[in-house]
Write a protein that holds these residues in place. Sequence first.
Motif, mmCIF file in Angstrom:
data_model
loop_
_atom_site.group_PDB
_atom_site.id
_atom_site.type_symbol
_atom_site.label_atom_id
_atom_site.label_comp_id
_atom_site.label_asym_id
_atom_site.label_seq_id
_atom_site.Cartn_x
_atom_site.Cartn_y
_atom_site.Cartn_z
ATOM 1 N N ALA A 1 68.950 75.484 16.105
ATOM 2 C CA ALA A 1 68.235 76.255 14.587
ATOM 3 C C ALA A 1 69.401 77.088 13.835
ATOM 4 O O ALA A 1 69.886 77.776 14.783
ATOM 5 C CB ALA A 1 66.946 77.515 15.232
ATOM 6 N N GLY A 2 68.995 77.223 12.887
ATOM 7 C CA GLY A 2 69.883 77.138 11.819
ATOM 8 C C GLY A 2 71.737 76.569 11.975
ATOM 9 O O GLY A 2 72.566 77.160 11.372
ATOM 10 N N GLU A 3 71.997 75.573 12.502
ATOM 11 C CA GLU A 3 73.162 75.037 12.161
ATOM 12 C C GLU A 3 72.522 73.024 12.179
ATOM 13 O O GLU A 3 71.566 72.813 12.199
ATOM 14 C CB GLU A 3 73.381 74.884 14.309
ATOM 15 N N GLN A 4 73.798 72.689 11.873
ATOM 16 C CA GLN A 4 73.596 71.064 12.165
ATOM 17 C C GLN A 4 73.769 70.563 13.645
ATOM 18 O O GLN A 4 74.180 71.029 14.064
ATOM 19 C CB GLN A 4 74.718 70.558 10.740
ATOM 20 N N LEU B 1 62.264 73.649 13.059
ATOM 21 C CA LEU B 1 62.700 74.784 13.441
ATOM 22 C C LEU B 1 62.871 75.841 12.757
ATOM 23 O O LEU B 1 62.628 76.618 11.464
ATOM 24 C CB LEU B 1 63.973 74.478 13.500
ATOM 25 N N LEU B 2 63.581 77.706 13.268
ATOM 26 C CA LEU B 2 63.314 78.558 13.224
ATOM 27 C C LEU B 2 64.721 78.488 12.071
ATOM 28 O O LEU B 2 66.014 77.769 12.614
ATOM 29 C CB LEU B 2 64.127 79.732 14.036
ATOM 30 N N PRO B 3 64.757 79.513 10.899
ATOM 31 C CA PRO B 3 65.860 79.494 10.277
ATOM 32 C C PRO B 3 66.902 79.668 10.721
ATOM 33 O O PRO B 3 68.328 79.535 10.473
ATOM 34 C CB PRO B 3 65.454 80.293 9.221
ATOM 35 N N LYS B 4 67.202 80.668 11.915
ATOM 36 C CA LYS B 4 68.170 81.175 12.830
ATOM 37 C C LYS B 4 68.269 81.005 14.487
ATOM 38 O O LYS B 4 66.725 80.426 14.432
ATOM 39 C CB LYS B 4 69.225 82.067 12.635
ATOM 40 N N GLU C 1 60.201 86.117 12.023
ATOM 41 C CA GLU C 1 59.621 84.904 12.298
ATOM 42 C C GLU C 1 60.778 85.180 14.102
ATOM 43 O O GLU C 1 59.843 84.145 15.206
ATOM 44 C CB GLU C 1 60.509 83.548 11.672
ATOM 45 N N TYR C 2 62.096 85.049 14.266
ATOM 46 C CA TYR C 2 62.649 84.807 15.770
ATOM 47 C C TYR C 2 61.881 86.045 16.900
ATOM 48 O O TYR C 2 61.319 84.978 17.345
ATOM 49 C CB TYR C 2 63.713 84.785 15.522
#
Length: 301
Positions: free
Chosen positions: A58-61, A163-166, A198-199
């Motif tokens: 989450a939050g990454e490529q 996926l979560l944003p982060k 959210e997390y």
Amino acid sequence: MRQCYFILLSMFASLPAMALTFQTRLENIEWKVEGDKFECRLIQPITDFGSGAFVRRAGEQAVFRLNAYNPMLGEGSATLLAAAAPWQPGRGDIDLGSLRIGRGQVLFNSSQAQAGRLFRGLLEGRSPLVRHYSREGSVSEVRLLPVRFRQAYGDYEACTAKLLPKNFEQVRQSQIGFPGGGTELDPAARSSLQVMVEYLKADPSVNHVILDGYSDNLGNRLTNRELSRRRALAVMNYFKENGLQESQITVRFHGEQYPLKPNTNGANRAQNRRVSVRLERLPEPVKAASPAGVTPSSAIS
């Protein structure tokens, strides 16, 4: 497609004897998709070796990862390639750069840029290929095949859409700003806090929030201390409105102490008007066992 399989078989049969190649037989090739809100994985098992996997947190490529059951490749240098298919005449292999093979089950994690180019190569029929050179001069290769990739890639993209944003490392600490000088949360502050909410909802193991309120140095110390308190309380109330219990929140306020920047101009003072938010994992309290024959008071009707 059957003709492509026969061409692949003839190509692998013609590899130099000195090159030890790990790959799965064509008829046994499979791509598996695993994941949740925190991480998605697109995996091809490799017979007698381990697996190759694209891993996106989450939050990454995504990165490309090579896993081994046993230390079949020694430590050292390797080259990552998007190898051309034999039925694509005139197309050479694409060299994606060098890698360092390490110890343990995970031999390496590629860069995000390398993983992106491997994805594009697979969609064009190319094979991710790791070519390892030993100190003795021998060559070992680990190859994934593009067979049945497109369907699995669609399932992987569906996973990544959820996926979560982060991830936790990205969300565990944040600065909520009050650039206008008041105590109300502005849209930017609410947006940042919503990502943290959210997390928290997705990961019950993160069960505590620490809030530290601050001000700039304008005004007297008592006023600044009260401003920092009210800012911290504004953030606490946002968490409470979104389901967090007050017992899970620690609130502290420091007035003009501990500035991020020297209070020498308006831009710096705006950055110092803030609430620092930190998410933590605290162990659950251990419930004391009741003495034999004694009923807990909460259970008495």
